[in-house]
Design an enzyme around this catalytic site. Structure first.
Site, mmCIF file in Angstrom:
data_model
loop_
_atom_site.group_PDB
_atom_site.id
_atom_site.type_symbol
_atom_site.label_atom_id
_atom_site.label_comp_id
_atom_site.label_asym_id
_atom_site.label_seq_id
_atom_site.Cartn_x
_atom_site.Cartn_y
_atom_site.Cartn_z
ATOM 1 N N HIS A 139 0.816 -1.220 0.000
ATOM 2 C CA HIS A 139 0.000 0.000 0.000
ATOM 3 C C HIS A 139 0.848 1.268 0.000
ATOM 4 O O HIS A 139 0.332 2.345 -0.301
ATOM 5 C CB HIS A 139 -0.933 0.002 1.212
ATOM 6 C CG HIS A 139 -2.025 -1.011 1.122
ATOM 7 N ND1 HIS A 139 -3.333 -0.678 0.845
ATOM 8 C CD2 HIS A 139 -2.006 -2.359 1.263
ATOM 9 C CE1 HIS A 139 -4.082 -1.780 0.822
ATOM 10 N NE2 HIS A 139 -3.292 -2.805 1.073
ATOM 11 N N ASP A 145 3.496 9.308 -0.941
ATOM 12 C CA ASP A 145 2.336 8.530 -0.520
ATOM 13 C C ASP A 145 2.024 7.486 -1.583
ATOM 14 O O ASP A 145 2.093 7.778 -2.782
ATOM 15 C CB ASP A 145 1.123 9.453 -0.344
ATOM 16 C CG ASP A 145 0.222 9.016 0.799
ATOM 17 O OD1 ASP A 145 0.234 7.813 1.142
ATOM 18 O OD2 ASP A 145 -0.496 9.869 1.347
#
Length: 497
Positions: free
Chosen positions: A154, A361
């Site tokens: 992720h 991110d």
């Protein structure tokens, strides 16, 4: 057909606990499917017992184990969050490569595998998630598990030279080759992993398959999606409407700018505050026309780096208000607490600008939540960091370099001044992406690819498209129109042809 067995570090043991990005995505992605969710219960014990607790979360089967206190400190706070998290977010200056942490990381992954293996049934597919569990698939293989096993990261994969700073980096990379399929958020992450395998491990690539360490694994980008229909429903809930009304009343005659982030050095909150400060300095006439709300609940507050970050953010917020506030007005609010997802949906809906500017991110679902919460007739503007994985899909946002205060200040000015017609045009394109590539499309795409990757070569379908479809393409596996019965106000399919 067996179950989809999802494995994550933490399992949401009640509906209210599914508040983190990964937990929310998994809860939504597993809804209505024959599935088992396995992982840590969130509880700590003096010693590890290996006892598996079974339960239900809505209609979903869950199985959990408790962590020993020492493992929690060395595996979770240690290797996962003091070594891998800063490394994967390009902050090697904050990484702690203690050898004892690595030993605990291997031990907990082995214990998780030993606890799950007896629960597996013929036909099950296993899907492990995130940096806590990189060696998990290898531990299952060592126990004789032959089921399809996939892994999804992720967070971003680090650059080759950064990853090589980790002691034992080759062993960690080799562990990924026990999986049939490795998924990452973006093509950039896949390319970074490729670079390490090709240059450091002497590997080779053929199509989507990487070969190294005497094994081959399929590696692809599967950008995670939002449960768009659910979040849009939340935005119309009573709790959301109350939150929206409160913010609109508080910001009467002002344009609301909102940022929502866990207090973490990867999120770029100090840089964002500096950008807002530069905006006020360059446009003093806007001081009474804007209100910036930064929601930043604390995380890992026992870690020194996070304590320093909290102090820095509060000092910057104090400086901005001390400089620009008047007796009846303050240009910003910095709130250090959590809000429910329904309340956040209402806050997003009230905001003229969504400010999502992480320094690094994997995806950032806040960007997609902001878009899904908007009023189709009068949507706000998304300002998005180029270093968020979401920027590869959400090209109609205002894309900025979060390291440049001037660039962020200019984007804020452009967003606030943007005509409604342009805001609607941009929002429709963003919403099209959010709906087409939602969490169910992400799940279905990964599971189909996992089945294909595990199948014998003769049974695999022949591919007629290039292996890496660009992000945002409507031809990607899993892209779809809204599901039957799904109502998506303000969204319409993108014209084809």
């Amino acid at each position: 057909m067996g179950r989809l067995v999802v494995v994550s570090n933490r399992v949401a043991t009640d509906a209210g606990a599914a508040s983190g990005g990964l937990a929310v995505a998994l809860s939504s992605g597993l809804a209505g499917e024959p599935a088992l969710w396995f992982g840590w219960s969130g509880r700590r014990a003096a010693s590890y017992s290996g006892q598996v607790s079974r339960g239900r979360l809505g209609g979903l089967d869950i199985a959990t184990v408790d962590l020993a206190e020492a493992d929690y400190e060395a595996y979770y706070n240690g290797y996962a969050n003091a070594a891998l998290w800063p490394l994967f977010h390009a902050r090697t200056d904050l990484a702690d490569y203690d050898r004892g942490f690595a030993d605990a990381y291997a031990r907990v992954n082995r214990r998780f595998a030993e606890a799950l293996a007896p629960l597996l049934a013929p036909g099950d597919l296993v899907w492990a998630h995130d940096y806590h569990l990189i060696p998990f698939g290898r531990e299952l293989r060592r126990l004789g598990v032959t089921a399809p096993i996939g892994f999804f990261l992720h967070i971003p994969w680090p650059a080759r030279q950064l990853f090589a700073t980790l002691p034992g980096h080759a062993d960690l990379a080799e562990a990924l080759f026990a999986y049939d399929l490795v998924g990452m958020q973006t093509d950039d992450d896949v390319e970074a992993f490729d670079s390490y395998v090709l240059h450091e491990a002497g590997g080779a690539r053929e199509g989507e398959r990487l070969s190294a360490f005497g094994r081959a694994v399929r590696v692809r980008a599967f950008p995670i999606g939002l449960d768009a229909a659910n979040f849009m429903a939340l935005a119309r809930s009573e709790a959301a409407e109350r939150a929206c009304d409160r913010m609109r009343a508080h910001g009467l005659f002002r344009s609301l700018i909102v940022g929502v982030d866990r207090l973490d050095y990867s999120k770029g909150i100090p840089e964002r505050l500096l950008g807002f400060e530069r905006f006020l300095e360059a446009r003093p006439d806007m001081v009474r026309k804007v209100l910036y709300l930064q929601i930043a609940p604390s995380s890992r507050s026992e870690v020194e780096a996070y304590q320093a970050l909290r102090a820095q953010v509060l000092a910057l917020a104090g400086r901005i208000n001390a400089t620009w506030a008047e007796m009846d007005h303050a240009p910003m609010l910095c709130v250090n607490r959590n809000y429910s997802r329904a309340e956040l949906a209402g806050i997003y809906r009230a905001a003229a600008v969504g400010l999502v500017t992480p320094l690094r991110d994997g995806m950032n679902l806040v960007a997609k939540e902001y878009v899904a919460a908007q009023d189709p007739a009068d949507p706000g503007v998304l300002v998005l960091s180029r270093f968020a994985g979401a920027s590869r899909q959400m090209k109609q946002a205002l894309i900025v370099n979060p390291y440049s205060a001037d660039e962020m200040a200019d984007a804020l000015a452009a967003a606030i001044a943007m005509p409604r017609a342009e805001r609607i045009r941009r929002w429709e394109a963003l919403m099209d992406e959010v709906v087409r590539h939602d969490v169910v499309a992400w799940r279905d795409s990964f599971v189909a690819a996992l089945r294909e990757a595990h199948a014998p070569e003769a049974e695999r379908p022949r591919r007629t498209t290039r292996p890496f479809a660009r992000l945002g393409s409507d031809t990607r596996p899993g892209a779809h129109e809204p599901r039957r019965g799904e109502v998506v106000p303000g969204w319409r399919p993108r014209a084809q042809g």
